[in-house]
Design a protein around this motif. Structure first.
Motif, PDB file in Angstrom:
ATOM      1  N   ASN A  16      79.418  28.265  10.711  1.00  0.00           N
ATOM      2  CA  ASN A  16      79.946  28.635  12.081  1.00  0.00           C
ATOM      3  C   ASN A  16      80.315  30.000  12.063  1.00  0.00           C
ATOM      4  OD1 ASN A  16      80.321  25.932  13.308  1.00  0.00           O
ATOM      5  ND2 ASN A  16      81.457  25.688  11.836  1.00  0.00           N
ATOM      6  N   ILE A  17      79.744  30.880  12.817  1.00  0.00           N
ATOM      7  CA  ILE A  17      79.714  32.291  12.523  1.00  0.00           C
ATOM      8  C   ILE A  17      80.352  33.165  13.820  1.00  0.00           C
ATOM      9  CG2 ILE A  17      78.222  34.393  12.074  1.00  0.00           C
ATOM     10  CD1 ILE A  17      76.429  32.802  10.525  1.00  0.00           C
ATOM     11  N   ASN A  39      68.432  31.593  14.871  1.00  0.00           N
ATOM     12  CA  ASN A  39      67.971  30.166  14.621  1.00  0.00           C
ATOM     13  C   ASN A  39      68.367  29.531  13.310  1.00  0.00           C
ATOM     14  OD1 ASN A  39      66.457  31.758  13.837  1.00  0.00           O
ATOM     15  ND2 ASN A  39      64.455  31.520  14.929  1.00  0.00           N
ATOM     16  N   LYS A  40      69.317  30.416  12.512  1.00  0.00           N
ATOM     17  CA  LYS A  40      69.390  30.039  11.149  1.00  0.00           C
ATOM     18  C   LYS A  40      70.773  29.258  10.911  1.00  0.00           C
ATOM     19  CE  LYS A  40      65.540  32.001   9.674  1.00  0.00           C
ATOM     20  NZ  LYS A  40      64.578  30.997   9.721  1.00  0.00           N
ATOM     21  N   CYS A  41      71.704  29.304  11.955  1.00  0.00           N
ATOM     22  CA  CYS A  41      73.160  28.837  11.598  1.00  0.00           C
ATOM     23  C   CYS A  41      73.415  27.951  12.794  1.00  0.00           C
ATOM     24  CB  CYS A  41      74.008  30.106  11.736  1.00  0.00           C
ATOM     25  SG  CYS A  41      74.125  30.898  13.246  1.00  0.00           S
ATOM     26  N   LYS A  42      74.674  27.430  12.594  1.00  0.00           N
ATOM     27  CA  LYS A  42      75.103  26.148  13.282  1.00  0.00           C
ATOM     28  C   LYS A  42      75.653  26.517  14.472  1.00  0.00           C
ATOM     29  CE  LYS A  42      77.734  22.036  12.939  1.00  0.00           C
ATOM     30  NZ  LYS A  42      79.180  21.468  12.299  1.00  0.00           N
ATOM     31  N   THR A  43      76.608  27.458  14.419  1.00  0.00           N
ATOM     32  CA  THR A  43      77.208  27.847  15.695  1.00  0.00           C
ATOM     33  C   THR A  43      77.513  29.548  15.680  1.00  0.00           C
ATOM     34  OG1 THR A  43      79.411  27.782  15.214  1.00  0.00           O
ATOM     35  CG2 THR A  43      78.477  25.876  16.558  1.00  0.00           C
ATOM     36  N   ILE A  44      77.336  30.293  16.927  1.00  0.00           N
ATOM     37  CA  ILE A  44      77.577  31.570  16.840  1.00  0.00           C
ATOM     38  C   ILE A  44      78.686  31.777  17.960  1.00  0.00           C
ATOM     39  CG2 ILE A  44      76.870  33.875  17.427  1.00  0.00           C
ATOM     40  CD1 ILE A  44      74.242  33.066  16.457  1.00  0.00           C
ATOM     41  N   HIS A  98      74.478  26.303  21.095  1.00  0.00           N
ATOM     42  CA  HIS A  98      75.029  26.731  19.963  1.00  0.00           C
ATOM     43  C   HIS A  98      75.507  28.123  19.968  1.00  0.00           C
ATOM     44  CE1 HIS A  98      71.437  28.821  18.762  1.00  0.00           C
ATOM     45  NE2 HIS A  98      72.111  29.074  17.574  1.00  0.00           N
ATOM     46  N   VAL A  99      75.364  28.893  21.033  1.00  0.00           N
ATOM     47  CA  VAL A  99      76.044  30.235  21.158  1.00  0.00           C
ATOM     48  C   VAL A  99      76.790  30.284  22.227  1.00  0.00           C
ATOM     49  CG1 VAL A  99      75.449  32.714  21.494  1.00  0.00           C
ATOM     50  CG2 VAL A  99      73.734  31.303  20.254  1.00  0.00           C
ATOM     51  N   THR A 100      78.140  30.661  21.974  1.00  0.00           N
ATOM     52  CA  THR A 100      79.356  30.621  23.029  1.00  0.00           C
ATOM     53  C   THR A 100      79.560  32.361  22.950  1.00  0.00           C
ATOM     54  OG1 THR A 100      80.085  28.609  22.413  1.00  0.00           O
ATOM     55  CG2 THR A 100      81.499  29.839  23.615  1.00  0.00           C
ATOM     56  N   LYS A 123      89.128  29.139  10.846  1.00  0.00           N
ATOM     57  CA  LYS A 123      88.036  28.125  10.837  1.00  0.00           C
ATOM     58  C   LYS A 123      86.347  28.685  10.850  1.00  0.00           C
ATOM     59  CE  LYS A 123      90.901  24.536  12.249  1.00  0.00           C
ATOM     60  NZ  LYS A 123      91.513  23.771  13.626  1.00  0.00           N
ATOM     61  N   LYS A 124      86.244  30.026  10.583  1.00  0.00           N
ATOM     62  CA  LYS A 124      84.945  30.488  10.723  1.00  0.00           C
ATOM     63  C   LYS A 124      84.535  30.617   9.046  1.00  0.00           C
ATOM     64  CE  LYS A 124      84.890  30.640  15.051  1.00  0.00           C
ATOM     65  NZ  LYS A 124      84.058  29.949  15.704  1.00  0.00           N
TER      66      LYS A 124
END
Ligand code: PQ2
Ligand code: NAD
Length: 203
Positions: A14-15, A33-38, A57-59, A72-73
């Motif tokens: 989570n980034i 398209n390489k990580c879980k969430t941004i 997955h992008v907020t 938590k990142k």
């Protein structure tokens, strides 16, 4: 210079990206398209970044960053144009969190090197933040040496190696096959297919 090159899998990470300008957008595209969430925290973002937020997955949190946002990142990318905020993030982020400090490389644990990509072949170029412009020049030079068809060629090497590894051939024979394809590369797709057929017959 304390940093070493690594290949990392971010698919369960989570980034957090702080800032929504051109540098932040460059990072967002790199990891998109390489990580879980941004999560992007910034009172303003570029149109390009806004387009990325259409993915689930992008907020985007349309606000200024606060110390509580940093928990938590797995990785935090600092990319604001406010030196006070950049320093606040460095001071407040949990010790174990990996930081990319785009304003001052030496203050973070990770850099994003420039990369040349040809399918499975990735060449990363770092000057240890001495000269990103030199990194670009080196990339352009490598671009000539490794044409686009290297992607297929490297995929072919991957397929050959998979077969060779699971075969009963002697160690020396395995080495001979793998080396010969590097010494005498086969770029033509038909010739690659023929080679694979013959290799399977040999096993
Ligand atoms: C290669 C490229 C990839 C990318 O960013 O994606 C990249 N920088 C690019 C361009 C660029 N960056 C800067 C200029 C202005 C000229 C100049 O300052 O020289 C230009 C030129 C331009 O824009 O053409 C300014 C700058 N860059 C950094 C700092 C902070 C510092 O020096 O500490 C500052 C000062 C900020 C300030 O003044 O406030 C730091 C880093 N830049 C890195 C990469 C990483 C190390 C790479 C290496 O080791 O070589 C690292 C450590 C960052 C990281 O990991 O985040 C990208 C090519 C983009 C493309 O291809 O278009
Ligand atoms: N690593 C590199 O390659 C590189 C290259 C150039 C610049 N930089 C550095 O990167 C940083 C950003 O550069 P840029 O060109 O993208 O700047 P920019 O001005 O385009 O964007 C800055 C962003 O930070 C946001 N921001 C400002 N205050 C904030 C806050 N309190 N909380 C959250 N977001 C906030 C702004 O809304 C804006 O979206 C600068 O510090 C610059 O020194 C790095």
């Amino acid at each position: 210079m304390n940093k070493i090159p690594l290949m990392v899998d971010l698919s369960n990470k989570n980034i957090l990206i702080i800032g929504g300008g051109t540098v932040a957008e460059r990072r967002a595209r790199r990891i998109y398209n390489k990580c879980k969430t941004i999560t992007i925290i910034s009172p303003a973002i570029t149109d390009g970044m806004k387009a990325l937020t259409e993915a689930s997955h992008v907020t985007w949190l349309n606000q200024k960053v606060m110390p509580t946002d940093l928990l938590k990142k797995d990785m935090i990318i600092i990319a604001t144009n406010d030196p006070v905020i950049n320093q606040m993030v460095l001071n407040s982020a949990p010790d174990h969190t990996w930081i990319n400090a785009t304003h001052a490389a030496e203050k973070g644990q990770i850099d994003f090197p420039l990369t040349l990509e040809r399918g499975k072949l990735q060449i990363a170029i770092s000057t240890g933040a001495a000269s990103p412009i030199l990194a670009k020049k080196i990339k352009n030079e490598l671009d000539q040496s490794y044409p686009e068809d290297y992607a297929n060629y490297v995929e072919f090497l991957f397929n050959v190696r998979k077969l060779v590894k699971q075969s009963w051939l002697q160690k020396e024979q395995k080495q001979e096959i793998l080396s010969s394809l590097v010494e005498n590369p086969i770029f033509d797709a038909e010739q690659q297919a023929d080679f694979l057929v013959k290799l399977k017959e040999q096993m």
